[in-house]
Design a protein around this motif. Structure first.
Motif, short mmCIF file in Angstrom:
data_model
loop_
_atom_site.label_atom_id
_atom_site.label_comp_id
_atom_site.label_asym_id
_atom_site.label_seq_id
_atom_site.Cartn_x
_atom_site.Cartn_y
_atom_site.Cartn_z
N ASN A 103 -5.66 9.57 14.12
CA ASN A 103 -6.11 10.76 13.39
C ASN A 103 -7.63 10.74 13.25
OD1 ASN A 103 -6.67 12.75 11.40
ND2 ASN A 103 -4.54 12.64 10.78
N GLN A 111 -5.52 4.18 8.32
CA GLN A 111 -4.36 4.36 9.18
C GLN A 111 -3.55 3.08 9.32
OE1 GLN A 111 -4.84 7.16 12.53
NE2 GLN A 111 -6.98 7.34 11.96
N ALA B 224 1.89 9.44 13.76
CA ALA B 224 2.13 9.12 12.35
C ALA B 224 3.63 9.07 12.07
CB ALA B 224 1.44 10.15 11.45
N HIS B 238 -2.48 13.76 6.73
CA HIS B 238 -2.81 13.78 8.16
C HIS B 238 -3.10 15.20 8.65
CE1 HIS B 238 -1.89 9.65 9.64
NE2 HIS B 238 -1.37 9.59 8.43
#
Ligand SMILES: Nc1ncnc2c1ncn2[C@@H]1O[C@H](COP(=O)(O)OP(=O)(O)OP(=O)(O)O)[C@@H](O)[C@H]1O
Ligand SMILES: [Mg+2]
Lengths: 330, 326
Positions: A103, A111, B224, B238
């Motif tokens: 991301n 993350q 994710a 996100h």
């Protein structure tokens, strides 16, 4: 007990006007710490296989039938809440392009920490310590500083190492790596593969390596599945498949390798293209491209049989093998 | 960073120069200052003499430079009607307009984010379809119609809310009159804020939804999920952060634009702000006030855009402000 046991897995895509079959009764096993390669041309269904195992098929894809047993537990059709506790934890995935996998607005540290905290009760400081340790294992220089960095500050190779470290964070039993080096500079592809191999061996992690590069498969894996149009058409020990391929498609793939071509000669590509899902030929899906195809191949779908030391789905494997032997003796 | 600031500042000045030129051209062509000053009964000779004294016979460029020089010192001429410096007139009306824009912005931000996110996450849910349908209707109804409908329903039929004026404002900081410090103030600003927000809100819902849906298709969202991250975190950490980045840029511009949209809303609700004042100034051909309004609104627009760009640079880690100056 095997780590992963897939039986007759069928995946379909519900398109607007029809439902197409992307995976057709796939079956295979993976032992603990075993490394398996999945090869085939573009569109064979390799990625779909990986995502089905994670139960991460995106619409309109769905698992139609079949079973996926992971560490003895049936996970096909598991509700998302339960599947979530497996993903990233006991089964991790490495994506193809590290430039778009992370991301862009979250730091490496955020993350990594979120992954740990999704599965373990850990303070941020403790999670960061684990993250630093894992970054060190993948040879990231000054890992403490990396945590505060954003993905765009790092090179592609560095990012893929970090993604490998993230896959290892929770000490999974299985890593699915979908073409982990295709998007990287050629000069570092081998390094990344070597790193992956080293970490999987030393941690006894099972690996499913998806690639279209038979050379990589031969270095990295113990067993190999060859896929064509959503089916496994040949499966067995990697060594056997590379040295003595039975299916004409596998033979074609191996003959197309640059090493197999004399200098100055053109690469021997298999003529034609992989069919789209809506237009898979009847009988053996490979028959229009197969030099050995006979009527039978065009009408009846071949069953998987044991031949030599591999499993192969080809009607003509007997005849083929004999002709090849005759050729050699002649 | 400094280089970027300087570059941004130069851009802002260039835009302001262009606006001032337009403003001056209007002043130059609209109405005759002499008539306002001396009326009809003065002889042609005296008129010419006055023209010379006032510099009205100088070249366009000389006059523009003089205009600009005055403008920089905060002098945009004297309102014919109020007999006061135009800037002073506008500054008195400014708080009312800015509070209205602020109220509308609160409504837009407060509603568009949850609605946009919801319709992106559950695109096929009935409620999401209702919201999307309503947003189309909302976009296509003109502001004054929304305003009149609301006045009819809430002020005339049910008499819940007042239909005009600012009500009891509270004087703060020795300069500013605010609606947000009393219940009466709140009740007066509610309908005008909703009316002003009514065009932008549906646009923002749709913008956020479209951006969010695109972000939800991205590899990093899929990744994710593959890490076992909880959907709430995926949506609100996100995805939302990446969704709002482009929205901030568009949104900032729109908020600047809203200052101009206030003309309609203020007129319908008799809101004593500069939009209402502008319309009156046009009716009275109060040229200095018209020009001053254009320049002040242009200034607000340029300032908000510059601030928005800076915020964007600060929240987006992939934008390097230091490097952007180069
Ligand atoms: N969302 C989707 N909707 C419809 N068809 C899809 C979708 N995703 C994949 N497919 C189809 O499924 C088939 C298998 O796709 P898959 O991504 O598994 O191929 P692959 O073997 O990974 O190929 P590559 O080497 O290009 O990555 C392809 O024919 C593809 O067109
Ligand atoms: Mg793929």
């Amino acid at each position: 007990m095997s780590l992963l046991s897939v039986r007759d897995l069928t995946v379909k895509f519900a398109m607007r006007d029809q439902t197409v079959t992307a995976l057709d009764q796939i079956s295979f096993d993976l032992g603990k710490g075993e490394r398996l390669g999945i090869v085939g041309e573009s569109g064979a269904g390799k990625s779909i296989t990986g995502f089905s195992l994670m139960n991460l098929l995106s619409r309109p894809g769905f698992i139609d039938s079949g079973s996926i047993q992971f560490e003895g537990e049936e996970i096909a059709g598991l509700p998302d809440r339960k599947m979530r506790s497996i993903r990233g934890n006991r089964m991790a995935m490495i994506f193809q392009d590290p430039m778009v996998t992370l991301n862009p607005v979250l730091t490496i540290g955020q993350q990594m920490v979120e992954t740990l905290q999704a599965h373990r009760r850990l303070s941020r400081a403790d999670a960061e310590q684990i993250a630093i340790m894992k970054l060190r294992e993948v040879y990231i220089p000054s890992p403490e500083e990396r945590l505060a960095q954003y993905p765009h500050e790092l090179s592609g190779g560095m990012r893929q190492r970090i993604i490998i470290a993230m896959a290892l964070l929770l000490e999974p039993q299985l890593i699915i790596a979908d073409e982990p080096t295709t998007a990287l500079d050629v000069t570092i592809q081998a390094d990344i593969m070597e790193l992956l191999l080293e970490l999987c061996t030393s941690n006894m992690v099972g690996l499913i390596l998806i690639t279209h590069d038979l050379g990589v498969v031969s270095q990295m894996t113990e067993r190999t599945l060859v896929m064509y149009a959503g089916r496994i058409i040949e499966a067995g020990k990697t060594r056997e498949i590379i040295n003595d391929p039975q299916h004409p498609y596998t033979q074609g793939l191996i003959n197309a390798l640059p090493q197999q071509t004399l200098p100055g000669h053109r690469l021997k590509q298999i003529p034609g293209n992989m069919p789209g899902l809506a237009a898979i030929p009847t009988g053996c899906a490979f028959n229009p491209r197969c030099p050995y195809a006979v009527d039978h191949c065009r009408s009846t779908r071949p069953e998987t049989v044991s031949y030599a030391s591999v499993e192969v789905a080809c009607h003509e494997v007997n005849r083929l093998h004999n002709t090849v032997l005759e050729d050699e003796s002649a | 960073m400094l280089a970027y600031l300087v570059k941004r500042l130069f851009q802002a000045i260039a835009v302001m120069l262009a606006i001032s030129l337009i403003g001056f051209a209007i002043q130059d062509n609209l109405g005759d200052p002499l008539r306002e000053l001396v009326g009809q009964s003065v002889s042609e000779e005296t008129r010419q003499q006055l023209r010379d004294e006032l510099g009205l016979n100088d070249s366009f460029f000389t006059q523009y430079l003089r205009f600009l020089g005055n403008a920089v010192q905060g002098d945009l001429g004297t309102s014919y009607f109020f007999k006061e410096p135009a800037v002073d007139v506008i500054l008195k009306k400014l708080p009312a307009t800015l509070e209205l824009v602020f109220g509308a912005t609160l409504i837009i931000v407060g509603l568009s984010v949850p609605l946009g996110v919801y319709t992106a996450i559950k695109p096929n849910h009935v409620l999401a379809k209702v919201i999307m349908g309503a947003s189309i209707v909302g976009i296509s109804i003109p502001v004054f119609l929304t305003a009149i409908l609301m006045i009819y329903v809430f002020s005339v039929e049910y008499q819940w809310l007042p239909s005009y004026g600012r009500g009891d404002v509270v004087h703060v900081f020795g300069y500013w009159d605010t609606n947000f410090a009393s219940l009466d103030g709140w009740s007066h600003i509610l309908l005008p804020s909703i009316a002003l927000a009514s065009i932008m809100l549906p646009l923002f819902v749709r913008l956020i939804r479209a951006e969010m849906m695109e972000v939800l298709q991205s590899e990093y969202v899929k990744y994710a999920k593959a890490k076992g991250i909880h959907p709430f975190r995926i949506y609100f950490v996100h995805a939302l952060k990446n969704t709002l980045l482009p929205v901030i840029t568009v949104g900032g511009v729109q908020i600047g634009t809203m200052v101009a949209y206030t003309i309609l809303t203020e007129t319908v609700f008799q809101w004593p702000g500069m939009g209402f004042m502008f319309l009156e100034a046009v009716n009275r051909v109060d040229t200095p006030l018209i020009v001053a309004y254009l320049i002040v609104v242009g200034f607000i627009f340029v300032v908000t855009n510059t601030i928005v760009d800076l915020i964007y640079g600060l929240v987006n880690p992939t934008v390097n402000l230091a490097r952007m100056g180069a």
